[in-house]
Enzyme design. Sequence first.
Site, PDB file in Angstrom:
ATOM      1  N   HIS A  92       0.834  -1.200   0.000  1.00  0.00           N
ATOM      2  CA  HIS A  92       0.000   0.000   0.000  1.00  0.00           C
ATOM      3  C   HIS A  92       0.871   1.253   0.000  1.00  0.00           C
ATOM      4  CE1 HIS A  92      -3.509   2.325   2.139  1.00  0.00           C
ATOM      5  NE2 HIS A  92      -3.030   2.974   1.083  1.00  0.00           N
ATOM      6  N   GLY A  98      -5.191   3.316  -2.099  1.00  0.00           N
ATOM      7  CA  GLY A  98      -5.020   2.002  -1.493  1.00  0.00           C
ATOM      8  C   GLY A  98      -6.005   1.700  -0.385  1.00  0.00           C
ATOM      9  N   ARG A 139      -3.401  -4.127   5.259  1.00  0.00           N
ATOM     10  CA  ARG A 139      -3.727  -3.235   6.379  1.00  0.00           C
ATOM     11  C   ARG A 139      -5.021  -3.640   7.065  1.00  0.00           C
ATOM     12  NH1 ARG A 139      -5.466   3.090   5.333  1.00  0.00           N
ATOM     13  NH2 ARG A 139      -6.324   3.529   7.406  1.00  0.00           N
ATOM     14  N   HIS A 149       2.882   1.358   6.238  1.00  0.00           N
ATOM     15  CA  HIS A 149       3.149   1.496   4.798  1.00  0.00           C
ATOM     16  C   HIS A 149       4.501   0.878   4.425  1.00  0.00           C
ATOM     17  CE1 HIS A 149      -0.307   3.851   3.484  1.00  0.00           C
ATOM     18  NE2 HIS A 149      -0.208   4.546   4.608  1.00  0.00           N
ATOM     19  N   ALA A 322      -7.147  16.930  -3.595  1.00  0.00           N
ATOM     20  CA  ALA A 322      -6.139  17.598  -4.422  1.00  0.00           C
ATOM     21  C   ALA A 322      -6.754  18.308  -5.617  1.00  0.00           C
ATOM     22  CB  ALA A 322      -5.106  16.580  -4.907  1.00  0.00           C
TER      23      ALA A 322
END
Length: 407
Positions: A92, A98, A139, A149, A322
């Site tokens: 990930h 992810g 995860r 990570h 973003a």
Amino acid sequence: MNDTERNMVERTSKFLLIVVGSVFFMLILYQYVAPGVINFGSPHGYLLGEEDMTIFPTPDPHYVKKYYFPIKDLERKIDFEIKGEDVIVFLHIQKTGGTTFGRHLVQNVRLELPCDCRPGQKKCTCYRPNRKETWLFSRFSTGWSCGLHADWTELTNCVPGVLNKRESKSKKMRKFYYITLLRDPVSRYLSEWRHVQRGATWKTSLHMCDGRTPTPEELPPCYEGTDWSGCTLQQFMDCPYNLANNRQVRMLADLSLVGCYNLSTVPEKRRSQLLLESAKKNLRDMAFYGLTEFQRKTQYLFERTFHLKFIRPFMQYNSTRAAGVDLDNDTIQRIEELNDLDMKLYDYAKDLFQQRYQYKHMLDRREQRLLRGHASFHSPFREDGAGGEGTARLPTEDYMNHIINGW
């Protein structure tokens, strides 16, 4: 019962038979005329067989290949033994979508024994159908067992030992199938900046390599204090030690080849070349990887690779944190320069991804034509000279397939 009552009962029975027969006839006719609209055998409304192809975009016939890949790099067909010793390992990378994909793996795969995901718990239990051993290392199943990570270097050296410890036995026959997601580097970089700006640090990541973590001199911090919240994009770009730079290449490469985080081991130009080539090789050799910008194609390739079906189709989101960032051309160019290796890797990865999709789609369509021709040949409704490929499916568009700005 007198004659009048008997006649009324007979007429009522005949009427009911006519109604029921008409309903059945209409259902059969509707399924014949519009197959797949009503699907009694498909749980959760997920279309199977040929109909399931319609949710996936048709490959672009005008796509121009950039790189040459042999068939062995295009063919991805794994006989995943969920009841055996096979394990899917999800690498990930931050801000590549992810988290969403990880949830798909534990909540959206049609399994004989679904993962047990309980409200309020961060992890799900993903056991094999025949015993209490996990088939998924991620995860949301095993947690950050190899560090927050963890990258390719960490996972490949850590996963076997962690599973041996969890299952209290050593197994040398396990097969590990590594998977990951990649994302447009500029979008990913901006998304990471936004995340750090809100207070994220990932400072508990281990960055383990060759049996040790990097020293403060090898990996200096970009900020003082507990976090870097409130940092401007300019400050984010100005830190030469920022792990956001070329993160995707670094997390996919074998860092042992360049002395890990010791920058004095290999000259900078040679180091960059080794990292990029290593990342390309590891990505190419992975069982599967997807692209954030192409969710439906990612779903398609995963399903065809592992022979696992998702219950609900993937959705493409274009509204992200973003997306609201206004950048001038100079800033975009600066981000691309800071992520030059990631830009080259993504260009390579996108081309391989598209070629794999085209190749697999071609094989699927060929198989369907053969099956359709076989069914047509044996059909009781077949007439001489009829049959063939039948009615071609109308081309579908990729669901918002343009480069999106974030996750």
